[in-house]
Write a protein that holds these residues in place. Structure first.
Motif, short mmCIF file in Angstrom:
data_model
loop_
_atom_site.label_atom_id
_atom_site.label_comp_id
_atom_site.label_asym_id
_atom_site.label_seq_id
_atom_site.Cartn_x
_atom_site.Cartn_y
_atom_site.Cartn_z
N LYS A 169 -0.98 16.91 117.16
CA LYS A 169 -0.30 16.23 118.27
C LYS A 169 -0.93 16.61 119.60
CE LYS A 169 4.19 15.71 120.53
NZ LYS A 169 5.62 16.11 120.53
N LYS A 170 -1.25 17.90 119.77
CA LYS A 170 -1.84 18.38 121.01
C LYS A 170 -3.19 17.73 121.27
CE LYS A 170 -1.63 22.79 121.60
NZ LYS A 170 -1.96 24.24 121.46
N ILE A 171 -4.01 17.64 120.23
CA ILE A 171 -5.35 17.06 120.38
C ILE A 171 -5.26 15.59 120.76
CG2 ILE A 171 -7.46 16.41 119.14
CD1 ILE A 171 -7.09 19.04 117.52
N TYR A 172 -4.39 14.84 120.07
CA TYR A 172 -4.29 13.41 120.34
C TYR A 172 -3.63 13.09 121.69
CZ TYR A 172 -5.88 11.90 115.72
OH TYR A 172 -6.63 11.64 114.60
N SER A 173 -2.76 13.94 122.15
CA SER A 173 -1.98 13.63 123.35
C SER A 173 -2.58 14.22 124.63
CB SER A 173 -0.54 14.13 123.20
OG SER A 173 -0.51 15.54 123.02
N SER A 174 -3.45 15.20 124.52
CA SER A 174 -4.00 15.86 125.71
C SER A 174 -5.06 14.98 126.38
CB SER A 174 -4.63 17.20 125.33
OG SER A 174 -3.67 18.08 124.82
N THR A 175 -5.09 15.04 127.70
CA THR A 175 -6.10 14.31 128.48
C THR A 175 -7.43 15.04 128.40
OG1 THR A 175 -4.41 13.51 130.01
CG2 THR A 175 -6.71 13.46 130.77
N MET A 218 6.78 30.02 112.04
CA MET A 218 6.34 28.62 111.89
C MET A 218 5.47 28.49 110.64
SD MET A 218 4.03 26.29 114.47
CE MET A 218 5.22 26.40 115.80
N GLY A 219 5.77 27.49 109.80
CA GLY A 219 4.99 27.26 108.60
C GLY A 219 3.67 26.56 108.90
N LEU A 220 2.80 26.49 107.89
CA LEU A 220 1.48 25.88 108.07
C LEU A 220 1.60 24.41 108.45
CD1 LEU A 220 -1.58 25.98 107.93
CD2 LEU A 220 -1.43 25.57 105.47
N LYS A 221 2.50 23.68 107.78
CA LYS A 221 2.64 22.25 108.07
C LYS A 221 3.01 22.02 109.53
CE LYS A 221 5.12 18.03 106.86
NZ LYS A 221 6.20 17.42 106.05
N ALA A 222 4.00 22.77 110.03
CA ALA A 222 4.43 22.61 111.41
C ALA A 222 3.31 22.98 112.38
CB ALA A 222 5.67 23.46 111.66
N ASP A 223 2.58 24.03 112.03
CA ASP A 223 1.45 24.46 112.86
C ASP A 223 0.40 23.36 112.95
OD1 ASP A 223 -0.25 26.16 114.35
OD2 ASP A 223 -1.30 26.72 112.51
N LEU A 224 0.05 22.76 111.82
CA LEU A 224 -0.94 21.69 111.81
C LEU A 224 -0.45 20.47 112.58
CD1 LEU A 224 -2.16 21.86 108.10
CD2 LEU A 224 -3.25 22.85 110.12
N GLU A 225 0.82 20.12 112.40
CA GLU A 225 1.38 18.98 113.12
C GLU A 225 1.32 19.19 114.63
OE1 GLU A 225 4.61 17.28 109.85
OE2 GLU A 225 5.24 18.78 111.33
N ASN A 226 1.62 20.40 115.09
CA ASN A 226 1.56 20.71 116.52
C ASN A 226 0.14 20.61 117.06
OD1 ASN A 226 4.30 21.15 116.78
ND2 ASN A 226 4.15 23.37 116.42
N GLU A 227 -0.82 21.15 116.28
CA GLU A 227 -2.21 21.11 116.73
C GLU A 227 -2.74 19.68 116.80
OE1 GLU A 227 -4.12 23.49 117.91
OE2 GLU A 227 -2.47 24.90 117.74
N SER A 257 -11.42 25.40 124.36
CA SER A 257 -11.02 24.94 123.03
C SER A 257 -10.23 23.64 123.05
CB SER A 257 -10.19 26.02 122.32
OG SER A 257 -10.97 27.16 122.09
N GLY A 258 -9.64 23.30 124.18
CA GLY A 258 -8.88 22.06 124.27
C GLY A 258 -9.77 20.85 124.37
N ASN A 259 -9.23 19.75 124.90
CA ASN A 259 -10.01 18.52 125.05
C ASN A 259 -10.91 18.62 126.28
OD1 ASN A 259 -8.80 17.58 122.78
ND2 ASN A 259 -7.66 15.93 123.75
N ASP A 260 -11.92 19.45 126.15
CA ASP A 260 -12.87 19.74 127.21
C ASP A 260 -14.25 19.33 126.71
OD1 ASP A 260 -13.80 20.83 129.67
OD2 ASP A 260 -14.39 22.67 128.63
#
Length: 230
Positions: free
Chosen positions: A12-18, A1-10, A35-38
Motif C-alpha cells: 500500500k505504501k509503495i503504490y500510494s506514495s508520491t 504484526m503478522g507477515l500478511k499485514a506487513d506485506l499489505e502495508n508495504e 528506500s521509499g519512492n525516490d
C-alpha cells in the motif's frame, strides 16, 4: 504484526506514495537513494556482457573449471568497462552490467564491447588452452542500448539493490541473449550516435543491420569485430 499485514502495508505504501524524482549528473550509488519512492532520471547507455551457454558449462565440466571461466570472463569484462569510463552496478551470475553517461557514452560502451570480444578470443581462450586439454570454447554476447532510465532502490534494509527502469536496461539485457555467433549487438540509438572510429575498420562497416522481430522490428546491429587491447 503478522507477515500478511506487513506485506499489505508495504505494498500500500509503495503504490500510494508520491515519487520524488530528480535529474542525475552522475551514476548513482546505493547510498544516493532512499528506500521509499525516490528516483534519479539519467540519460545513460547500458551494456550487458553475458557468458553464453553457462548452463552447458556447469552441466558438462568440473565446477572448478566452470568457476574459473566465470571469473576470467567477469574479471576481464569489468576491468574493460571501467577502463572505458563505465560504472559497474550489477552482477547476475555470469553477467555484468555497465552504465555509461556523458557525451561519448555510446562510443565508450561500444568500444568496451569490442574489447571484451578481444579479451575472450585473444586473452582468455589462449590461456585456457595452454592450461587445459579441453574442447570448451568460451562464447559470449554483449548487448548495448541507450535511453533515459529511472533508477530506484528496491528490496529491504541491508538487502537491497538499485533497479534500472527503462528501455535501455531491458533491451540491452535482451540483446545479450541473442546469437553468440555475433558477440556484440547494439541498438539503433547506439549505432546512430557513436563515433565512426567504432563503426568502420579500414573504411568497411563493422556492423550488419537487422530487424529485431521480437521488438516490433526495431533496427539493431551486430558485429564479429574486436578492438585490440594494448
Amino acid at each position: 504484526m503478522g507477515l500478511k499485514a506487513d506485506l499489505e502495508n508495504e505494498v500500500k505504501k509503495i503504490y500510494s506514495s508520491t515519487w520524488q524524482r530528480r535529474n542525475g549528473q552522475i551514476v548513482p550509488e546505493d547510498t544516493n537513494l532512499r528506500s521509499g519512492n525516490d528516483a534519479v532520471d539519467l540519460e545513460a547507455t547500458i551494456l550487458y556482457a553475458d557468458l553464453d551457454e553457462s548452463t552447458k558449462l556447469v552441466d558438462n565440466y568440473k565446477d572448478e573449471f566452470a568457476a574459473e571461466n566465470y571469473k576470467t570472463f567477469l574479471q576481464c569484462a569489468t576491468k574493460i568497462i571501467r577502463s572505458e569510463g563505465g560504472h559497474i552496478r550489477s552482477f547476475d551470475g555470469d553477467r555484468v552490467m555497465g552504465i555509461y553517461i556523458g557525451n561519448s557514452k555510446n562510443t565508450s560502451a561500444v568500444r568496451s564491447g569490442l574489447k571484451i570480444n578481444y579479451a575472450v578470443k585473444k586473452i582468455i581462450q589462449p590461456r585456457m588452452n595452454a592450461q587445459y586439454n579441453t574442447k570448451y570454447i568460451m562464447k559470449h554476447v554483449t548487448g548495448i542500448d541507450s535511453t533515459k532510465v529511472m533508477v530506484a532502490k528496491a528490496g529491504i534494509r541491508n538487502s537491497n539493490d538499485l533497479v534500472w527502469i527503462g528501455k535501455a536496461a531491458n533491451h540491452a539485457a535482451k540483446l545479450s541473449a541473442l546469437s553468440a555467433d555475433y558477440p556484440t549487438w547494439i541498438s539503433d540509438k547506439v549505432y546512430d550516435n557513436m563515433h565512426d572510429s567504432v563503426k568502420y575498420a579500414d573504411e568497411k562497416n563493422m556492423w550488419g543491420q537487422r530487424e529485431w522481430a521480437a521488438q516490433k522490428n526495431r533496427r539493431i546491429y551486430r558485429s564479429t569485430y574486436w578492438w585490440s587491447i594494448d
